[in-house]
Design an enzyme around this catalytic site. Structure first.
Site, mmCIF file in Angstrom:
data_model
loop_
_atom_site.group_PDB
_atom_site.id
_atom_site.type_symbol
_atom_site.label_atom_id
_atom_site.label_comp_id
_atom_site.label_asym_id
_atom_site.label_seq_id
_atom_site.Cartn_x
_atom_site.Cartn_y
_atom_site.Cartn_z
ATOM 1 N N GLU A 272 0.883 -1.177 0.000
ATOM 2 C CA GLU A 272 0.000 0.000 0.000
ATOM 3 C C GLU A 272 0.908 1.210 0.000
ATOM 4 O O GLU A 272 1.574 1.498 0.988
ATOM 5 C CB GLU A 272 -0.919 -0.026 1.222
ATOM 6 C CG GLU A 272 -2.111 0.911 1.087
ATOM 7 C CD GLU A 272 -1.846 2.268 1.684
ATOM 8 O OE1 GLU A 272 -1.495 3.187 0.899
ATOM 9 O OE2 GLU A 272 -1.976 2.422 2.900
ATOM 10 N N CYS A 306 -1.994 8.710 3.420
ATOM 11 C CA CYS A 306 -1.791 8.260 2.041
ATOM 12 C C CYS A 306 -3.010 8.528 1.174
ATOM 13 O O CYS A 306 -2.888 8.747 -0.028
ATOM 14 C CB CYS A 306 -1.432 6.777 2.017
ATOM 15 S SG CYS A 306 -2.680 5.714 2.786
#
Length: 499
Positions: A272, A306
């Site tokens: 990720e 993020c």
């Protein structure tokens, strides 16, 4: 007037004062390496603790402890319902120590104590209990076969899910507890053993949580924590031949390096990675919803998220109204230490990261970009960056294409939705996106055409344990969360019986 601060709990101070080592085989202990890593309070820049800087031998000890625990089946061999009960007890202990963990998180990472309580602990508890429930839902399938030989033979077949083995979990510094548990819980629910390497900047909550795991009844060696640099500790962990799966959250550049290392051993990997996430605001959007939603979506945790919305494309009829609204909102934000219950923008995690974010703004200012800035925060203390809006930045600026990972948001005027879509998808990243509209047809069309692993309509940066999450393009590979989450932590074995 002196800004109020939350009083540090005595048990938190006692934990900070410890000589922290590693957590291997169910107990804390010293590292073989004599090197130490200092931990700093981002609000003051002062050292508050230190941890071991593990070397290759330390990592090998941790992985082999996890390997012995796995092959002995001291965890994987237990009944699923028993594993579920222990994991739920683990969650209960985290809840009992919630204020302690929240304060540790704020002191080492810098974020608001309110965010530490609500997200780092509150949301983590939801994920822990959701994932514990998956332990008893692991299932294979029975299959009908058409094997023609030998003539007249009959077959019965099925698949079963088995734990993949030893997992290496590499945890970033932005949400150390929550993202750490996103790696620990599915590994344990599936029956794996795990070695966690938190960021060298923010290792304390994982060390404390490992102690709670042992208290809950998770067997020795099943949950291990090594602290150290990425260059030595992280590299040794991801290249270890007994690691069967790597789960990494962090930068795209580091993720690519881990993928190359994993290829040498064909180690399974979930990545990720970074994002430069767009929000498209169409002319029929509700301005109040947009400002409220994207202020959170952009500035939560100082933009160190993020999934944060860092590029906002606004159709021309709404542009001036929203720029004015965002300016008012940004300038009203209170900036201060994370332990202040009233501060809404807090310091960045480290001096190095603060300098990196400032370099993007210095570059934009040198190119005469229009910057709208909020408060700078306490003078001479900590790692503060003023929340900043960049209005119609030039496409050549670094901050228009690179992930800044700070409280910096681009506001861009577009002629129409088609231009917004083109600009939104013109990136190497594809983690998240959002579209803001009151038109259902447009919402559905844009959610189809946006190239991102998660697309929100009239919201941003909202995630749930039951909703798969992950990136397209260079934002990663694999998915976390959802009812099929544990598939990524299991092997599928086929069994065929002739009778």
């Amino acid at each position: 007037m002196t800004e109020p601060h939350v009083a540090v709990l005595s048990q938190v101070q006692q934990f900070l004062d410890r000589q922290h080592g590693l957590y291997i085989d169910g107990r804390p202990g010293p590292a073989q390496s004599e090197k130490r890593l200092a931990i700093f309070d981002p609000a003051t820049g002062q050292e508050i603790a230190s941890t071991a800087d593990a070397n290759e031998a330390d990592v090998d000890n941790a992985v082999m402890s996890a390997w012995r625990a796995f092959v002995s089946r001291r965890w994987a061999g237990r009944l699923p319902a028993e594993r579920e009960r222990i994991l739920l007890r683990f969650a209960d202990l985290v809840e009992q120590h919630s204020e302690e963990l929240a304060q540790l998180e704020t002191l080492e990472q810098g974020k608001s104590i309110a965010i530490s309580r609500a997200f780092e602990v509150g949301c983590t508890l939801n994920w822990m209990r959701y994932t514990a429930g998956l332990t008893t839902k692991i299932a294979g399938k029975t299959l009908d076969l058409s094997i023609p030989l030998p003539q007249g033979a009959r077959y019965q077949a099925w698949t079963r899910k088995e734990p993949v083995g030893v997992v290496a979990g590499i945890v970033p510094w932005n949400f150390p507890l929550m993202i750490g548990m996103w790696k620990v819980m599915p590994a344990l629910a599936a029956g794996c053993s795990i070695v966690i390497k938190p960021s060298e900047t923010t290792p304390l909550t994982m060390l404390r949580v490992a102690e709670l795991a042992s208290e809950a009844g998770i067997p020795d060696g099943v949950f291990n924590v090594v602290t150290g640099s990425g260059a030595v500790c992280g590299a040794a962990l991801t290249s270890h031949p007994h690691v069967a799966k790597i789960s990494f959250t962090g930068s795209t550049a580091t993720g690519k390096g881990i993928a190359r290392t994993a290829a040498d051993h064909l180690t399974r990997v979930t990545l990720e990675l970074g994002g430069k996430n767009p929000a498209i605001v169409l002319k029929d959007a509700d301005p109040q919803w947009v400002i409220e939603g994207l202020m959170t979506g952009s500035f939560l945790n100082q933009g160190q998220v993020c999934a944060a919305s860092s590029r906002i494309y606004i159709e021309a009829p709404l542009f001036d109204t929203l720029v004015s609204g965002f300016e008012q909102a940004v300038k009203s934000l209170q900036v201060g230490p994370g332990m202040s219950p009233v501060a809404q923008i807090n310091p960045l995690v480290s001096r190095a990261h603060c300098d990196k974010v400032c370099s993007f703004l210095d570059d934009a200012q040198a190119q005469q970009a229009e910057l709208i800035r909020g408060s700078n925060g306490p003078a001479g203390e900590g790692y503060y960056v003023a929340p900043t809006l960049v209005v119609n930045p030039d496409a050549k600026l670094r901050l228009t294409r690179e992930e800044v990972f700070g409280p910096v948001v681009n506001l861009v005027r577009v002629a129409d939705g088609e231009e917004a879509l083109q600009l939104a998808n013109d990136t190497e990243y594809g983690l998240t996106a959002s579209v803001w509209t009151q038109n259902l047809s447009q919402a559905l069309e844009y959610s189809d055409r946006l190239q991102a692993g998660t697309v929100w309509v009239n919201s941003h940066t909202l995630i749930d344990a039951n909703l798969p999450f992950g990136g397209m393009k260079q934002s990663g590979t694999g998915r976390d969360f959802g009812p099929d989450w544990l598939d990524g932590w299991c092997e599928t074995k086929s069994v065929c019986v002739r009778y």
